[in-house]
Design an enzyme around this catalytic site. Structure first.
Site, PDB file in Angstrom:
ATOM      1  N   GLN A  81      47.431  30.452  23.832  1.00  0.00           N
ATOM      2  CA  GLN A  81      48.420  31.513  24.018  1.00  0.00           C
ATOM      3  C   GLN A  81      49.470  31.116  25.045  1.00  0.00           C
ATOM      4  O   GLN A  81      49.287  30.143  25.767  1.00  0.00           O
ATOM      5  CB  GLN A  81      47.700  32.783  24.509  1.00  0.00           C
ATOM      6  CG  GLN A  81      46.834  32.549  25.728  1.00  0.00           C
ATOM      7  CD  GLN A  81      45.593  33.420  25.765  1.00  0.00           C
ATOM      8  OE1 GLN A  81      45.523  34.479  25.143  1.00  0.00           O
ATOM      9  NE2 GLN A  81      44.561  32.946  26.441  1.00  0.00           N
ATOM     10  N   HIS A 135      39.966  47.450  36.387  1.00  0.00           N
ATOM     11  CA  HIS A 135      38.809  46.600  36.706  1.00  0.00           C
ATOM     12  C   HIS A 135      37.641  47.427  37.252  1.00  0.00           C
ATOM     13  O   HIS A 135      36.476  47.143  36.943  1.00  0.00           O
ATOM     14  CB  HIS A 135      39.230  45.491  37.681  1.00  0.00           C
ATOM     15  CG  HIS A 135      40.086  44.456  37.016  1.00  0.00           C
ATOM     16  ND1 HIS A 135      41.256  43.972  37.567  1.00  0.00           N
ATOM     17  CD2 HIS A 135      39.950  43.831  35.817  1.00  0.00           C
ATOM     18  CE1 HIS A 135      41.806  43.095  36.736  1.00  0.00           C
ATOM     19  NE2 HIS A 135      41.035  42.985  35.668  1.00  0.00           N
ATOM     20  N   ASP A 182      41.112  36.413  34.625  1.00  0.00           N
ATOM     21  CA  ASP A 182      41.867  36.669  35.869  1.00  0.00           C
ATOM     22  C   ASP A 182      40.919  36.928  37.047  1.00  0.00           C
ATOM     23  O   ASP A 182      41.338  36.944  38.197  1.00  0.00           O
ATOM     24  CB  ASP A 182      42.808  37.868  35.681  1.00  0.00           C
ATOM     25  CG  ASP A 182      42.075  39.082  35.133  1.00  0.00           C
ATOM     26  OD1 ASP A 182      42.323  39.445  33.961  1.00  0.00           O
ATOM     27  OD2 ASP A 182      41.209  39.628  35.835  1.00  0.00           O
ATOM     28  N   ASP A 222      33.936  30.279  23.849  1.00  0.00           N
ATOM     29  CA  ASP A 222      34.211  31.436  22.991  1.00  0.00           C
ATOM     30  C   ASP A 222      33.054  32.432  23.102  1.00  0.00           C
ATOM     31  O   ASP A 222      31.903  32.088  22.794  1.00  0.00           O
ATOM     32  CB  ASP A 222      34.374  30.967  21.536  1.00  0.00           C
ATOM     33  CG  ASP A 222      34.832  32.091  20.624  1.00  0.00           C
ATOM     34  OD1 ASP A 222      35.352  31.792  19.547  1.00  0.00           O
ATOM     35  OD2 ASP A 222      34.659  33.274  21.009  1.00  0.00           O
ATOM     36  N   ASP A 229      36.144  42.158  28.431  1.00  0.00           N
ATOM     37  CA  ASP A 229      37.486  42.320  29.016  1.00  0.00           C
ATOM     38  C   ASP A 229      38.399  41.321  28.328  1.00  0.00           C
ATOM     39  O   ASP A 229      38.824  40.314  28.888  1.00  0.00           O
ATOM     40  CB  ASP A 229      37.441  42.056  30.530  1.00  0.00           C
ATOM     41  CG  ASP A 229      38.836  42.103  31.135  1.00  0.00           C
ATOM     42  OD1 ASP A 229      39.076  41.408  32.144  1.00  0.00           O
ATOM     43  OD2 ASP A 229      39.708  42.787  30.553  1.00  0.00           O
ATOM     44  N   SER A 230      38.637  41.600  27.034  1.00  0.00           N
ATOM     45  CA  SER A 230      39.393  40.614  26.241  1.00  0.00           C
ATOM     46  C   SER A 230      40.824  41.081  26.008  1.00  0.00           C
ATOM     47  O   SER A 230      41.179  42.219  26.309  1.00  0.00           O
ATOM     48  CB  SER A 230      38.716  40.460  24.879  1.00  0.00           C
ATOM     49  OG  SER A 230      39.014  41.592  24.085  1.00  0.00           O
ATOM     50  N   THR A 231      41.622  40.218  25.415  1.00  0.00           N
ATOM     51  CA  THR A 231      42.929  40.593  24.912  1.00  0.00           C
ATOM     52  C   THR A 231      42.721  41.528  23.721  1.00  0.00           C
ATOM     53  O   THR A 231      41.590  41.779  23.314  1.00  0.00           O
ATOM     54  CB  THR A 231      43.661  39.298  24.452  1.00  0.00           C
ATOM     55  OG1 THR A 231      42.702  38.376  23.928  1.00  0.00           O
ATOM     56  CG2 THR A 231      44.343  38.613  25.624  1.00  0.00           C
ATOM     57  N   ASP A 232      43.808  42.039  23.178  1.00  0.00           N
ATOM     58  CA  ASP A 232      43.688  42.977  22.061  1.00  0.00           C
ATOM     59  C   ASP A 232      43.096  42.290  20.831  1.00  0.00           C
ATOM     60  O   ASP A 232      43.081  41.058  20.760  1.00  0.00           O
ATOM     61  CB  ASP A 232      45.084  43.555  21.730  1.00  0.00           C
ATOM     62  CG  ASP A 232      45.594  44.419  22.885  1.00  0.00           C
ATOM     63  OD1 ASP A 232      46.812  44.484  23.088  1.00  0.00           O
ATOM     64  OD2 ASP A 232      44.734  44.980  23.605  1.00  0.00           O
TER      65      ASP A 232
HETATM   66  N1  SAM Z   1      42.516  43.462  31.002  1.00  0.00           N
HETATM   67  C1  SAM Z   1      43.248  42.791  29.998  1.00  0.00           C
HETATM   68  C2  SAM Z   1      43.454  43.730  28.824  1.00  0.00           C
HETATM   69  O1  SAM Z   1      42.757  44.738  28.744  1.00  0.00           O
HETATM   70  O2  SAM Z   1      44.356  43.503  28.033  1.00  0.00           O
HETATM   71  C3  SAM Z   1      42.501  41.541  29.558  1.00  0.00           C
HETATM   72  C4  SAM Z   1      42.630  40.517  30.580  1.00  0.00           C
HETATM   73  S1  SAM Z   1      41.726  39.048  30.361  1.00  0.00           S
HETATM   74  C5  SAM Z   1      42.829  37.948  31.047  1.00  0.00           C
HETATM   75  C6  SAM Z   1      41.715  38.691  28.651  1.00  0.00           C
HETATM   76  C7  SAM Z   1      41.115  37.345  28.343  1.00  0.00           C
HETATM   77  O3  SAM Z   1      40.319  37.350  27.144  1.00  0.00           O
HETATM   78  C8  SAM Z   1      42.180  36.252  28.092  1.00  0.00           C
HETATM   79  O4  SAM Z   1      42.218  35.376  29.181  1.00  0.00           O
HETATM   80  C9  SAM Z   1      41.741  35.565  26.793  1.00  0.00           C
HETATM   81  O5  SAM Z   1      41.891  34.172  26.837  1.00  0.00           O
HETATM   82  C10 SAM Z   1      40.268  35.992  26.720  1.00  0.00           C
HETATM   83  N2  SAM Z   1      39.669  35.910  25.394  1.00  0.00           N
HETATM   84  C11 SAM Z   1      40.224  36.292  24.217  1.00  0.00           C
HETATM   85  N3  SAM Z   1      39.371  36.039  23.191  1.00  0.00           N
HETATM   86  C12 SAM Z   1      38.249  35.496  23.750  1.00  0.00           C
HETATM   87  C13 SAM Z   1      36.995  35.022  23.213  1.00  0.00           C
HETATM   88  N4  SAM Z   1      36.754  35.060  21.894  1.00  0.00           N
HETATM   89  N5  SAM Z   1      36.058  34.568  24.070  1.00  0.00           N
HETATM   90  C14 SAM Z   1      36.304  34.515  25.405  1.00  0.00           C
HETATM   91  N6  SAM Z   1      37.488  34.932  25.979  1.00  0.00           N
HETATM   92  C15 SAM Z   1      38.430  35.423  25.154  1.00  0.00           C
END
Ligand code: SAM
Length: 289
Positions: free
Chosen positions: A38, A69, A93, A144, A162-165
């Protein structure tokens, strides 16, 4: 997302989704690079501190991150009678890890797919991670989360997503298979919580996640809070367990635990906890639709 050049001096960053837009005035771009997964940006904003964006979507800002958080971490950690082993998926983060480590846990494992998010956060977001990555109770794994949970059975008291959308690498973190694997990785009485999107700007994501989780978990409930810099601010989490009835967890026990921690908390409290589960009628009537 788009940049808009105001007067010579002004620079604005816009995070827009489905006709809704959040704009932050930006002083400086501290970091901007595409990783394997990304586009990662660290923006020095005028009034919200440092901001992490991924694929031009705001992930966290130094000014309001504590609300998100604290609510994604402490609600499950206070509900569980004796959490010892916690898994965080995503959270690169370090904000969730920081909050989880405030509890008397044995180990917190963070599994983040993008190592660059961790490295960039270590450098620019110290006020958020507070060196939680280096805590001796923390294990930080680049990997992953979807794959990681398949390797564990009956191992975790709490799993925090706590992942991305639910697009790209995060999409399958909201899938039937993932929930099945996560249930197997949870201990009896274990709890899973996920960020489930904005009530107004992401109703579909919220409703779909709730409906899916109800297929696999006996106890499932949304809870709500407000995160000012998230799209349309009214934010949801969805919490679930196979065998822990959230409504039967004594508030007295939660208050006792809270009194030991309250000096370290800025938003969460037992009253905020209870209020978060009071779901307004317009949501109740349409949940799962
Ligand atoms: N609080 C934020 C939100 O609610 O939008 C999320 C913040 S955190 C930085 C999101 C993290 O999820 C990203 O750094 C992303 O790389 C990670 N992520 C996404 N898909 C993932 C997966 N399958 N396994 C592990 N981490 C993942």
């Amino acid at each position: 997302m788009s940049w808009f050049k105001g007067s010579k001096k002004e620079k604005w960053f816009y995070d827009n989704i489905r006709g809704f837009c959040c704009g932050l005035e930006i002083r400086k771009v501290l970091y901007s690079k595409k990783s394997k997964f990304q586009k990662i940006q660290i923006l020095q904003s005028k009034s919200w501190g440092c901001v992490l964006t991924l694929d031009t979507t705001i992930q966290t800002t130094e000014r309001d991150e504590f609300i998100y958080h604290e609510m994604i971490s402490h609600v499950p950690l206070f509900l569980h009678p004796n959490p010892k082993n916690v898994l965080i998926i995503g959270g690169g983060d370090g904000g969730v890890l920081r909050e989880v480590l405030k509890h008397e846990i044995k180990k917190a494992t963070l599994v983040e797919i993008d190592k660059d998010v961790i490295e960039v956060s270590k450098k620019y977001l110290k006020k958020i991670h507070c060196n939680s990555f280096y805590n001796k109770k923390a294990e930080v794994i680049v990997g992953d989360g979807i794959d990681f949970v398949t390797k564990y059975k009956n191992a975790f008291d709490i799993i925090i997503i706590d992942s991305t959308d639910p697009v790209g690498a995060a999409e399958d973190l909201f899938s039937d298979n993932f929930y099945k694997d996560a249930i197997a990785a949870l201990k009896t009485g274990g709890i899973l919580v996920t960020q489930s999107g904005a009530i107004f700007a992401q109703w579909g994501e919220f409703s779909k996640t709730l409906k899916k989780m109800k297929k696999f978990f006996k106890y499932v409930s949304p809870y709500l809070t407000v995160v000012p810099t998230y799209p349309s601010s009214f934010w949801s989490f969805t919490i679930a367990s196979k065998n822990l009835d959230f409504e039967k967890q004594p508030m007295l026990r939660i208050e006792k635990k809270y009194n030991l921690l309250k000096k370290k908390l800025k938003f969460y409290s037992p009253k905020i906890h209870q209020g978060a589960f009071v779901i307004p009628q317009f949501i109740v009537e349409n949940m799962g639709k």
